[in-house]
Design an enzyme around this catalytic site. Structure first.
Site, PDB file in Angstrom:
ATOM      1  N   THR A   8      -3.757   5.253   3.391  1.00  0.00           N
ATOM      2  CA  THR A   8      -2.769   6.182   3.252  1.00  0.00           C
ATOM      3  C   THR A   8      -2.388   7.242   1.949  1.00  0.00           C
ATOM      4  O   THR A   8      -1.618   8.035   1.224  1.00  0.00           O
ATOM      5  CB  THR A   8      -1.511   5.579   3.065  1.00  0.00           C
ATOM      6  OG1 THR A   8       0.221   5.597   2.824  1.00  0.00           O
ATOM      7  CG2 THR A   8      -1.462   3.937   1.998  1.00  0.00           C
ATOM      8  N   LYS A  55       0.737  -1.672  -0.013  1.00  0.00           N
ATOM      9  CA  LYS A  55       0.083  -0.129  -0.013  1.00  0.00           C
ATOM     10  C   LYS A  55       0.768   1.308  -0.402  1.00  0.00           C
ATOM     11  O   LYS A  55       0.473   2.569  -0.914  1.00  0.00           O
ATOM     12  CB  LYS A  55      -0.975   0.066   1.362  1.00  0.00           C
ATOM     13  CG  LYS A  55      -0.355  -0.471   2.704  1.00  0.00           C
ATOM     14  CD  LYS A  55       0.272   1.691   3.160  1.00  0.00           C
ATOM     15  CE  LYS A  55       0.826   0.997   4.472  1.00  0.00           C
ATOM     16  NZ  LYS A  55       0.719   2.117   4.568  1.00  0.00           N
TER      17      LYS A  55
END
Length: 334
Positions: free
Chosen positions: A251, A194
């Site tokens: 994120t 990620k």
């Protein structure tokens, strides 16, 4: 009381010290700071002004610049050091680790030279001394928000169900909720992947692209993450949970994301060297893209977004050209 030692006083390590000092079960929490000078500053001011400014560290948290003092009597050791330095820290710490201590990795990345996950690094380092019980903690958790006591939910994964249950009870607090999972592989890979996607998301913003591009990036990024994770043996549902989709959304969209910041600055035309020179905190995605891509190629898995991020970071490709090459890939079914 259980003594918990935290190795690494970056933003997340410091936040975990604060969070664990509030947990329902009383603990003795010690925090290891790599720099003796910074350890003294944190002890004196009860604040990590470098990595978590504005948040007070409780008096109950003991701050050390020495590993022997940090680890003395510790039954749980939490690793919150950058992935590239994890092996070195665990190796130096090992002589002071009590046999039978449990390890919890809170680092999100792969070891650059070996492509190993952090739980694998811990196992390699510690096993010559004793067979370690290992867990990992991951999920959508900005350090500053968790330290402030804002509601945060994460995943605590271990193949040892008893250890996962024990740590879930030990770590849980009023605003810190943990879900157990035995898919350590999926949780760790999601945490590493990620960060790379967040760099791509930031680059889209830096280029001035809108919500359409970001939504597509997150969706296709998740598909890419799932392809590799499942091919390596992870469960698909892990990628749709907190450690996967939850952390990816955070994120890729959150203002506190360091990896997203790197992407934004790259999209604005700054060089990676210039960006990193002025960053105090570690953006794990910068060192993760290359080993992640190597892992994907080793298993013949297509990861076009990761490939383009790696080209931007390590081959000097412009973000504009990277986006164009993604959009001009051959048409296919979803």
């Amino acid at each position: 009381m259980t003594k918990i030692a935290i190795l690494g006083a970056g933003g997340w390590g410091t936040a975990l010290a604060i969070v664990l000092s509030r947990s329902r079960k009383p603990h003795e929490v010690s925090l290891w700071v790599h720099s003796a000078e910074r350890a003294e500053s944190i002890r004196r001011d009860r604040e990590n002004k470098t990595y978590l400014p504005g948040v007070k560290l409780p008096e109950s948290v003991r701050v050390h610049g020495e590993l022997d003092a940090t680890l003395a009597g510790a039954r749980v050791i939490v690793g919150a050091v950058p992935s590239a330095h994890a092996r070195a820290v665990y190796s130096v710490a090992l002589p002071f680790v009590a046999p039978g201590a449990s390890f919890v990795s809170a680092s999100k990345g792969l070891e650059p030279s070996t492509h190993l996950r952090m739980s694998e690094v811990i196992a390699e380092v510690v096993t010559p001394k004793f067979a370690p019980r290992i867990a990992v903690i991951s999920g959508p958790s900005f350090a500053l928000e968790a330290a402030r006591g804002e509601p945060t939910a994460v995943v605590l994964a271990s193949r040892d169900a008893a250890l996962a249950a024990e740590l879930q009870e030990e770590f849980a607090g009023p605003n810190f909720r943990l879900y157990t999972n035995d898919d350590v592989l999926g949780v760790e890979l999601a945490g590493a992947m990620k960060n790379v996607m967040a760099i791509a998301a930031g680059a889209c913003q830096g280029l001035g692209l809108g919500s359409n591009a970001l939504a597509a990036l997150i969706t296709r990024g998740l598909a890419e993450m799932a392809r590799l994770a499942v091919a390596l043996g992870a469960r698909p549902e892990t990628l749709s949970g907190l450690a996967g989709l939850g952390d990816l959304v955070l994120t890729c969209t959150g203002a506190l994301s360091r990896n997203r910041f790197v992407g934004i600055e790259l999209g604005n035309g700054r060089s990676l060297h210039e960006i990193m020179k002025n960053m105090r905190m570690v953006a794990e995605g910068v060192n993760t893209a290359a080993p992640l891509l190597a892992l994907a190629r080793e298993h013949q898995i297509e990861m076009p977004i990761t490939e383009q991020v790696d080209a931007i970071l390590n081959a000097g490709k412009s973000p504009t050209d990277a986006i164009r090459d993604i959009m001009e890939r051959p048409l296919k079914r979803e």
